[in-house]
Structures are given as C-alpha cells and as structure tokens.
Design an enzyme around this catalytic site. Structure first.
Site: not given
Ligand SMILES: *Cc1c(COP(=O)(O)O)cnc(C)c1O
Length: 379
Positions: A98, A195
C-alpha cells in the site's frame, strides 16, 4: 462461537446502565471521580473510552486474538507497530505494498534509523536471505495492493519464529471473514478499518489485534502515549459495520468473481489479477489460507497508453472513480496516478503497476449493473 455469530456478538455485552443493545456513544473526554483515583475504570478518553473498548473487544473476537486496539487511521495503527522498533533495527517488507505504508516506512521511519528491505515474497524462501541479527519485523500484505499477489502466511510465520522476529500482517484486503492471520502464526494483525470492516465509506480508522499479553501491553502503552486514537462516534459506526461484515463479504466475493471472469474474456483487456483464477501463480496458497477470493480485481488494458486507462475510469457511471476500497459501493481507481503516485514510477513498474492498470473494488450492487457499466466504459 463461529465467525458470523462473532461479528454480531463477539466481545459485546448489553450496556449495564439501561440494557441498550448497542453500546452508547460515550461522547466524553473525562469521567467523574469520587476521590482521587476513585473511578469506575475510566479516567480520560485518550486512555480508555467505553465505546472504543467495546469496539476493541469486537476486533479481538473476529480476528481470533485476545487484545484489540483502535486507532484514528490504518496508518496510525501501522505507526504504532513501527514504534516497537529502535534505531538500527531492520524490517523485511513486501515490495508490492500500500502506497501510504511505503511512504511511512521510507519517508518517516527511515530517517529515524530503521532499515527496510522491500522484497518479492511469493517465494517465501527469499525472505530468509534478508534476515540478520538486526531484523525485528516482517511486514506482509496479502493479497497485495493492487497486484493481488498472495503470500504464504503460515510459511512466513515459521521463518519469523525461527529467527525470533515479529510477523505483522495487513489484513485489510482479506478481512477476518476470509483469512485469520493470527491462526496462521502471525503476531500482529493490522486493518485499515476504513475499508471492508467499516464497510460504508463513512469513517477513517485503524486496528491492531494480537494474542500475546506482553506485546499487547507495549502497544497499549504506545496507543496512549502517542495518542492516535479514534473518537467514540467512529467507534460506534465501526461496530455497526462489523455486524454485517460476513454478509457483505459474501456478496463482495460473488460479485468480484463475476467481474473478474467477465474481464478475463474481454478482448480489450490484457491481464486480470484476481487470486481466484486457477492460473494465478499463488492460487493454491490463496485457496488454502482464504475462505474465498474477495472483491478486489485489478486489470490492464490491451492499449498500454496512459490515456486508455484514464478514459475508462472517466466513463464509468456505477463505479465511482475514487481512492479507497471496501465499501458497499463499487469504486474504480488508477493506482499509478492515485493510490500509488507516492511510489516512484521505476519502483512501481517493477511490481507491475503500469499506467494501464485499473483497480476495482467491486461493491455489493446487482452484478448485472456492474458488468453493463464496465461494458459501456471499455467499449
Ligand atoms: C487504506 C489502506 C491502509 C491505510 O489505512 P488508512 O485507514 O487509509 O490510514 C493500509 N493498508 C491497506 C492495504 C490499505 O488499503
């Protein structure tokens, strides 16, 4: 208790004051004391807050851990893990990471004297050659973002244990519905709750879960000392999100599969990255450590021109062009210019993040509408 029951009841009690089924939002910074130190377990909300504590217990329950910690963002949770280290320590990390995690490692902690090795981990034996006496942490993301590589958590944990190194797994993409890293030998599970766990694109939050008490105590100390906690309103929303995690994930997986299969047959699409394909290089590991394959699908257009990918994401109507993932609504992103823009182009392309790559977070809408939308956008 089995998983679906845990998402609803895990670590939760009805509120002792009035029996409210959901924990109240304790919107308070402080708590009355009858005499100095005479309190009911709560002194100050950076340290403890009843709504946050209820959430932290839920995190621990769904990840099969003993201790949960909630932070103001996923990166704040990662930051707390890095604070376990000292100058001179080394970290072995996934190279396909990420973007924000990469930035935190290389732009903040590198300057504090921590050394990072970013390596491909699809061959686990590769990890061992980067471990030395200074190595303190292995950082794994699986499936990786956005290339959907799969790393063998169990095999990595065996290497970590042999060398007395902590293993942390960013479980944001899989969620505990699909994969439970602590059961596979990891020491720390990390989430961007923003998320799938939150699931409704309405909060920013991070979580850590561990089994070991001594490790938990160190992390609680850092949480309180550094202060990157989440507020009680967001804790309430995350608890509400957790209660439907299993039903949402089931639909994300079904829709993800249908979208991946549609794209794989499309003549204008060159490659589709989704771990459920039998020809995915680590499909067998995915199958053994995950219950299903999730709702994240990345693909590369046959036209490798930067503008070809941009045109598609601009034309999408049901999919929203946006950063982030894991909400009920479908999102599309262009990693090279959005989530991974902070990684230098050269580094990015080494791991496959080319200009023609598009990442989809497949939501839980009717899948026919999603496929129709892709059809009109790709042409
Ligand atoms: C979003 C994300 C993070 C960072 O979390 P924030 O909540 O945005 O701080 C870390 N890891 C992965 C895999 C992510 O998708």
């Amino acid at each position: 208790m089995k998983f679906n029951t845990k998402t609803i009841h895990g670590g939760q009690e009805n509120d002792p004051a009035y029996g409210s089924v959901m924990p109240p939002i304790y919107q308070t910074s402080t708590y009355a004391q009858s005499t100095p130190g005479g309190h009911k377990g709560y002194e100050y909300s950076r340290t403890h807050n009843p709504t946050r504590n209820a959430l932290e217990k839920a995190f621990a329950s769904i990840e099969n851990g003993n201790y949960g910690l909630a932070f103001g963002s996923g990166l704040a949770a990662i930051d707390a893990v890095l604070k376990l280290l000292s100058p001179g320590d080394e970290v072995v990390s996934t190279n396909d990471l990420y973007g924000g995690t990469y930035r935190l490692f290389t732009k903040i902690y590198k300057d504090f004297g921590i050394k990072f090795h970013f390596i491909g981990m699809d061959n686990v034996a590769h990890i061992e050659s980067y471990i030395n006496k200074n190595t303190k942490l292995i950082w794994v993301e699986t499936p990786t973002n956005p290339m959907m590589n799969i790393i063998d958590i169990k095999a990595t944990s065996q290497i970590a244990k042999e060398h007395n190194v902590l293993l942390a797994v960013d479980n944001t993409f899989a969620t505990p519905y699909l994969q439970q890293p602590l059961d596979l030998g990891a020491d720390i599970v990390m989430h961007s709750v923003t998320k799938y766990i939150g699931g409704h694109s309405d909060l920013v939050m991070g979580a850590l879960v561990v089994k070991d008490k001594a490790l938990a105590d160190k992390l609680y100390f850092i949480q309180n000392a550094s202060g990157a906690i989440c507020g009680p309103q967001d804790a309430f929303l995350a608890l509400r999100g957790i209660k439907t995690l299993h039903v949402r994930m089931q639909r994300h997986c079904e829709n993800g599969r249908a979208v991946a299969e549609y794209l794989a047959l499309h003549p204008k699409i060159d490659k589709v990255y989704w771990p459920g394909f039998e020809n995915h290089p680590n499909h067998d590991i995915a199958k053994s450590q995950m219950k299903d394959f999730g709702g994240m699908v990345s693909f590369v257009t046959a036209d490798s021109n930067y503008n070809a990918a941009i045109k598609i994401v601009e034309k999408l109507k049901v999919f929203t062009l946006a950063e982030s993932l894991g909400g009920v609504e479908s999102l599309a992103g262009h990693p090279a210019s959005m989530t991974h823009a902070s990684i230098p182009k050269e580094e990015r392309e080494k791991t496959g993040i080319v200009d023609a790559l598009i990442r989809l977070s497949v939501g839980i809408e009717d899948v026919e509408d999603l496929i129709d939308d892709l059809k009109q956008a790709i042409g």
